[in-house]
Design a protein around this motif. Sequence first.
Motif, PDB file in Angstrom:
ATOM      1  N   ARG A  80      81.636 -20.319  -4.733  1.00  0.00           N
ATOM      2  CA  ARG A  80      80.617 -21.185  -4.125  1.00  0.00           C
ATOM      3  C   ARG A  80      80.917 -22.587  -4.641  1.00  0.00           C
ATOM      4  O   ARG A  80      80.817 -22.823  -5.840  1.00  0.00           O
ATOM      5  CB  ARG A  80      79.250 -20.704  -4.605  1.00  0.00           C
ATOM      6  CG  ARG A  80      78.103 -21.269  -3.865  1.00  0.00           C
ATOM      7  CD  ARG A  80      76.824 -20.558  -4.246  1.00  0.00           C
ATOM      8  NE  ARG A  80      76.724 -19.211  -3.712  1.00  0.00           N
ATOM      9  CZ  ARG A  80      76.022 -18.227  -4.281  1.00  0.00           C
ATOM     10  NH1 ARG A  80      75.370 -18.423  -5.408  1.00  0.00           N
ATOM     11  NH2 ARG A  80      75.971 -17.042  -3.717  1.00  0.00           N
ATOM     12  N   SER A  81      81.308 -23.498  -3.744  1.00  0.00           N
ATOM     13  CA  SER A  81      81.668 -24.824  -4.257  1.00  0.00           C
ATOM     14  C   SER A  81      80.973 -25.956  -3.545  1.00  0.00           C
ATOM     15  O   SER A  81      80.799 -25.925  -2.326  1.00  0.00           O
ATOM     16  CB  SER A  81      83.177 -25.084  -4.205  1.00  0.00           C
ATOM     17  OG  SER A  81      83.861 -24.134  -3.498  1.00  0.00           O
ATOM     18  N   PHE A  86      77.483 -32.395  -0.909  1.00  0.00           N
ATOM     19  CA  PHE A  86      76.508 -31.855  -1.856  1.00  0.00           C
ATOM     20  C   PHE A  86      76.282 -30.356  -1.633  1.00  0.00           C
ATOM     21  O   PHE A  86      76.177 -29.576  -2.577  1.00  0.00           O
ATOM     22  CB  PHE A  86      75.188 -32.624  -1.714  1.00  0.00           C
ATOM     23  CG  PHE A  86      74.121 -32.094  -2.616  1.00  0.00           C
ATOM     24  CD1 PHE A  86      74.137 -32.386  -3.974  1.00  0.00           C
ATOM     25  CD2 PHE A  86      73.126 -31.262  -2.114  1.00  0.00           C
ATOM     26  CE1 PHE A  86      73.169 -31.872  -4.818  1.00  0.00           C
ATOM     27  CE2 PHE A  86      72.159 -30.747  -2.955  1.00  0.00           C
ATOM     28  CZ  PHE A  86      72.176 -31.050  -4.307  1.00  0.00           C
ATOM     29  N   ALA A  87      76.234 -29.972  -0.347  1.00  0.00           N
ATOM     30  CA  ALA A  87      75.937 -28.570  -0.033  1.00  0.00           C
ATOM     31  C   ALA A  87      77.035 -27.662  -0.587  1.00  0.00           C
ATOM     32  O   ALA A  87      78.197 -28.059  -0.681  1.00  0.00           O
ATOM     33  CB  ALA A  87      75.834 -28.397   1.475  1.00  0.00           C
ATOM     34  N   GLN A  88      76.648 -26.434  -0.927  1.00  0.00           N
ATOM     35  CA  GLN A  88      77.642 -25.475  -1.449  1.00  0.00           C
ATOM     36  C   GLN A  88      78.258 -24.679  -0.295  1.00  0.00           C
ATOM     37  O   GLN A  88      77.542 -24.173   0.569  1.00  0.00           O
ATOM     38  CB  GLN A  88      76.966 -24.511  -2.419  1.00  0.00           C
ATOM     39  CG  GLN A  88      76.533 -25.178  -3.707  1.00  0.00           C
ATOM     40  CD  GLN A  88      75.837 -24.195  -4.626  1.00  0.00           C
ATOM     41  OE1 GLN A  88      74.826 -23.602  -4.265  1.00  0.00           O
ATOM     42  NE2 GLN A  88      76.377 -24.019  -5.804  1.00  0.00           N
ATOM     43  N   ILE A  89      79.567 -24.577  -0.321  1.00  0.00           N
ATOM     44  CA  ILE A  89      80.279 -23.795   0.698  1.00  0.00           C
ATOM     45  C   ILE A  89      80.695 -22.475   0.046  1.00  0.00           C
ATOM     46  O   ILE A  89      81.220 -22.476  -1.074  1.00  0.00           O
ATOM     47  CB  ILE A  89      81.562 -24.536   1.170  1.00  0.00           C
ATOM     48  CG1 ILE A  89      81.233 -25.949   1.650  1.00  0.00           C
ATOM     49  CG2 ILE A  89      82.321 -23.728   2.221  1.00  0.00           C
ATOM     50  CD1 ILE A  89      80.428 -26.007   2.908  1.00  0.00           C
ATOM     51  N   SER A 249      74.442 -32.314 -14.097  1.00  0.00           N
ATOM     52  CA  SER A 249      74.959 -31.684 -12.880  1.00  0.00           C
ATOM     53  C   SER A 249      73.768 -31.148 -12.083  1.00  0.00           C
ATOM     54  O   SER A 249      72.634 -31.176 -12.555  1.00  0.00           O
ATOM     55  CB  SER A 249      75.926 -30.551 -13.243  1.00  0.00           C
ATOM     56  OG  SER A 249      75.215 -29.499 -13.860  1.00  0.00           O
ATOM     57  N   THR A 250      74.032 -30.675 -10.892  1.00  0.00           N
ATOM     58  CA  THR A 250      72.918 -30.175 -10.074  1.00  0.00           C
ATOM     59  C   THR A 250      72.995 -28.656  -9.935  1.00  0.00           C
ATOM     60  O   THR A 250      72.198 -27.923 -10.504  1.00  0.00           O
ATOM     61  CB  THR A 250      72.972 -30.835  -8.669  1.00  0.00           C
ATOM     62  OG1 THR A 250      73.034 -32.240  -8.849  1.00  0.00           O
ATOM     63  CG2 THR A 250      71.739 -30.475  -7.864  1.00  0.00           C
ATOM     64  N   HIS A 251      73.998 -28.187  -9.200  1.00  0.00           N
ATOM     65  CA  HIS A 251      74.086 -26.745  -8.932  1.00  0.00           C
ATOM     66  C   HIS A 251      74.377 -25.975 -10.226  1.00  0.00           C
ATOM     67  O   HIS A 251      73.849 -24.883 -10.430  1.00  0.00           O
ATOM     68  CB  HIS A 251      75.201 -26.473  -7.916  1.00  0.00           C
ATOM     69  CG  HIS A 251      75.017 -27.225  -6.639  1.00  0.00           C
ATOM     70  ND1 HIS A 251      73.973 -26.989  -5.778  1.00  0.00           N
ATOM     71  CD2 HIS A 251      75.748 -28.227  -6.067  1.00  0.00           C
ATOM     72  CE1 HIS A 251      74.073 -27.804  -4.735  1.00  0.00           C
ATOM     73  NE2 HIS A 251      75.135 -28.566  -4.890  1.00  0.00           N
ATOM     74  N   THR A 252      75.244 -26.557 -11.083  1.00  0.00           N
ATOM     75  CA  THR A 252      75.625 -25.841 -12.309  1.00  0.00           C
ATOM     76  C   THR A 252      74.408 -25.751 -13.234  1.00  0.00           C
ATOM     77  O   THR A 252      74.144 -24.693 -13.820  1.00  0.00           O
ATOM     78  CB  THR A 252      76.805 -26.550 -13.008  1.00  0.00           C
ATOM     79  OG1 THR A 252      77.742 -26.955 -12.013  1.00  0.00           O
ATOM     80  CG2 THR A 252      77.493 -25.647 -14.002  1.00  0.00           C
ATOM     81  N   ALA A 253      73.683 -26.871 -13.331  1.00  0.00           N
ATOM     82  CA  ALA A 253      72.480 -26.865 -14.183  1.00  0.00           C
ATOM     83  C   ALA A 253      71.479 -25.837 -13.660  1.00  0.00           C
ATOM     84  O   ALA A 253      70.849 -25.110 -14.457  1.00  0.00           O
ATOM     85  CB  ALA A 253      71.865 -28.253 -14.215  1.00  0.00           C
ATOM     86  N   ALA A 254      71.347 -25.744 -12.347  1.00  0.00           N
ATOM     87  CA  ALA A 254      70.382 -24.783 -11.781  1.00  0.00           C
ATOM     88  C   ALA A 254      70.803 -23.354 -12.122  1.00  0.00           C
ATOM     89  O   ALA A 254      69.976 -22.523 -12.508  1.00  0.00           O
ATOM     90  CB  ALA A 254      70.293 -24.971 -10.271  1.00  0.00           C
ATOM     91  N   LEU A 255      72.097 -23.089 -12.021  1.00  0.00           N
ATOM     92  CA  LEU A 255      72.606 -21.748 -12.336  1.00  0.00           C
ATOM     93  C   LEU A 255      72.345 -21.380 -13.800  1.00  0.00           C
ATOM     94  O   LEU A 255      72.034 -20.244 -14.135  1.00  0.00           O
ATOM     95  CB  LEU A 255      74.112 -21.700 -12.048  1.00  0.00           C
ATOM     96  CG  LEU A 255      74.845 -20.411 -12.368  1.00  0.00           C
ATOM     97  CD1 LEU A 255      74.533 -19.361 -11.302  1.00  0.00           C
ATOM     98  CD2 LEU A 255      76.349 -20.632 -12.430  1.00  0.00           C
ATOM     99  N   GLY A 357      85.494 -37.271  -1.492  1.00  0.00           N
ATOM    100  CA  GLY A 357      85.499 -38.733  -1.328  1.00  0.00           C
ATOM    101  C   GLY A 357      84.225 -39.392  -1.812  1.00  0.00           C
ATOM    102  O   GLY A 357      83.984 -40.567  -1.540  1.00  0.00           O
ATOM    103  N   ARG A 358      83.374 -38.663  -2.538  1.00  0.00           N
ATOM    104  CA  ARG A 358      82.070 -39.239  -2.909  1.00  0.00           C
ATOM    105  C   ARG A 358      82.109 -40.122  -4.140  1.00  0.00           C
ATOM    106  O   ARG A 358      81.128 -40.766  -4.460  1.00  0.00           O
ATOM    107  CB  ARG A 358      81.052 -38.099  -3.166  1.00  0.00           C
ATOM    108  CG  ARG A 358      80.640 -37.357  -1.916  1.00  0.00           C
ATOM    109  CD  ARG A 358      79.733 -36.200  -2.265  1.00  0.00           C
ATOM    110  NE  ARG A 358      80.434 -35.173  -3.024  1.00  0.00           N
ATOM    111  CZ  ARG A 358      79.833 -34.217  -3.734  1.00  0.00           C
ATOM    112  NH1 ARG A 358      78.513 -34.195  -3.818  1.00  0.00           N
ATOM    113  NH2 ARG A 358      80.548 -33.305  -4.378  1.00  0.00           N
TER     114      ARG A 358
END
Length: 459
Positions: A80-81, A86-89, A249-255, A357-358
């Motif tokens: 999941r990346s 921003f969204a996870q693929i 971080s966002t997703h990692t911190a949430a995990l 590119g962000r």
Amino acid sequence: MQPAPSLNIDLLILGGGPAGLALAIMAARSRLAVTLLERSRYQHPRTGETFGGELAALLQEVGLWDAVRNVPRLPFRGQRSSWGEFAQIERNAMFNPYGEGWHVDRAAFDQALASAAVQSGVNVLTGCAATSVEPADAAWSVQLTDGQRLSARYVVDAGGRDSNAWPAASRPGQWVRMDRMMAWVARLGAPATKPEPVLQIEAVQNGWWYAAPQPDGGLLVSLMTDVDLLAAGPRETLPAAFMAALAESTHTAALCAGARLAGEPWAARADSGFRHPDHGEAWCTIGDAAMACDPLAGDGVVRAIRSARRAAQRVSQALQRPIAVTPEVDSGSAYPPLREAFIEFLHQRARHYAREGRFPDSLFWQRRQPLDLRAARIFLDPQSRLVCANPSPGPQSLAHVEALLPYSALRPLLARLREPVVAHEALAALRAKAPLEDRRLIVAVQELIGLDVIRVLEN
Ligand SMILES: Cc1cc2nc3c(=O)[nH]c(=O)nc-3n(C[C@H](O)[C@H](O)[C@H](O)COP(=O)(O)OP(=O)(O)OC[C@H]3O[C@@H](n4cnc5c(N)ncnc54)[C@H](O)[C@@H]3O)c2cc1C
């Protein structure tokens, strides 16, 4: 005092990671007398813990499956990346022809291979390293840290990236170091919500995070960044600094929410590079010691086992005839150098990093986003004279050049150009340190001219 008795063996392997241990087992099964030196006792946690489905197939093919089948593991069901957006693929292992892989405790995995090596008859010496490896008559004479002396007909360096397992005084070849990537790693306990068995990746301003679930219910979490961008500080402040970076971080911190550190964070080198040359008649390098790739590739252990399999064949062929025991390169070798494989890896790396590119102002991302080599026009006159106009350029101005040129070659080039040098001579010297494509080297020098780091002198 009596000198310590010398042990005569066929093959000495320096380093007991997956590459060295796989080679040791294969060589011992071919009835060679093998000793393996491993400086650790597998007592510390290790990274490199997520394996795609192809690893199981490969281990079965080379007869190593039984050695690791009981290592505690979780399934690896996909990735999941958040990369480029921003969204996870999600990429599910369902679509991998080999099926799902595993998340393991990597120290336990290596330890299991080491036990299998002992059972196969390998003399595995843990907590031990070589202090000298010297050519002597028809064999290498090797001094060990425990006082023993060995005589080995063939030596393999399997000591990992930029290996120092072969002592520097006689180590053949050079490490062509592409970048300064480091992994800042920690093991965490169980988070509040049980993680799914997927690998999570998240691009951030100064690098990217990955988090892998571990069989004990915890997580292995790592920030991949450059050493000069890593938060430094006294040791006692590092745990808090790691958790503070994670919280950004966002997703990692949430995990990781609700999980506490399980032990101190540690830093490990993660630069991409290769040893050049990587083999002679009576020596070779394997695994990461031969070529190490950005962990984003995620296939380091598969590459390590494949390189051990190739080396097993090479060693057994070499030992069938008298061989020259020398650190010199084998010029008539049937085995191609790793240069081409590394160049291919660099193109792949550029394609992956171009998708993010962000963070256009970030040194980390700029250093991995080279300009398009094929589209670049070559204008440098080989007879022009070049001189360094700025021996200490700032990191920002060099970032895109670092994406093209090995970090280990850049400073020596500028040092050489302190005095004027004809362009084709400067490029020949550059190629000795950076044995990559001609176009890459010329375009990099042109970029340095464009940045006024190098100047073309009027005749
Ligand atoms: C942060 C990070 C994450 C990664 N994630 C993955 C992943 O998820 N999946 C994957 O497949 N790959 C991953 N990799 C890559 C993978 O870890 C390596 O490609 C793989 O471990 C290479 O195996 P090796 O045996 O060549 O080297 P290593 O595993 O590095 O083993 C080298 C061995 O040599 C020993 N040694 C070192 N110096 C000496 C010395 N002087 N004397 C004696 N012994 C010595 C070391 O203790 C070690 O046991 C990752 C790498 C990093 C840095």
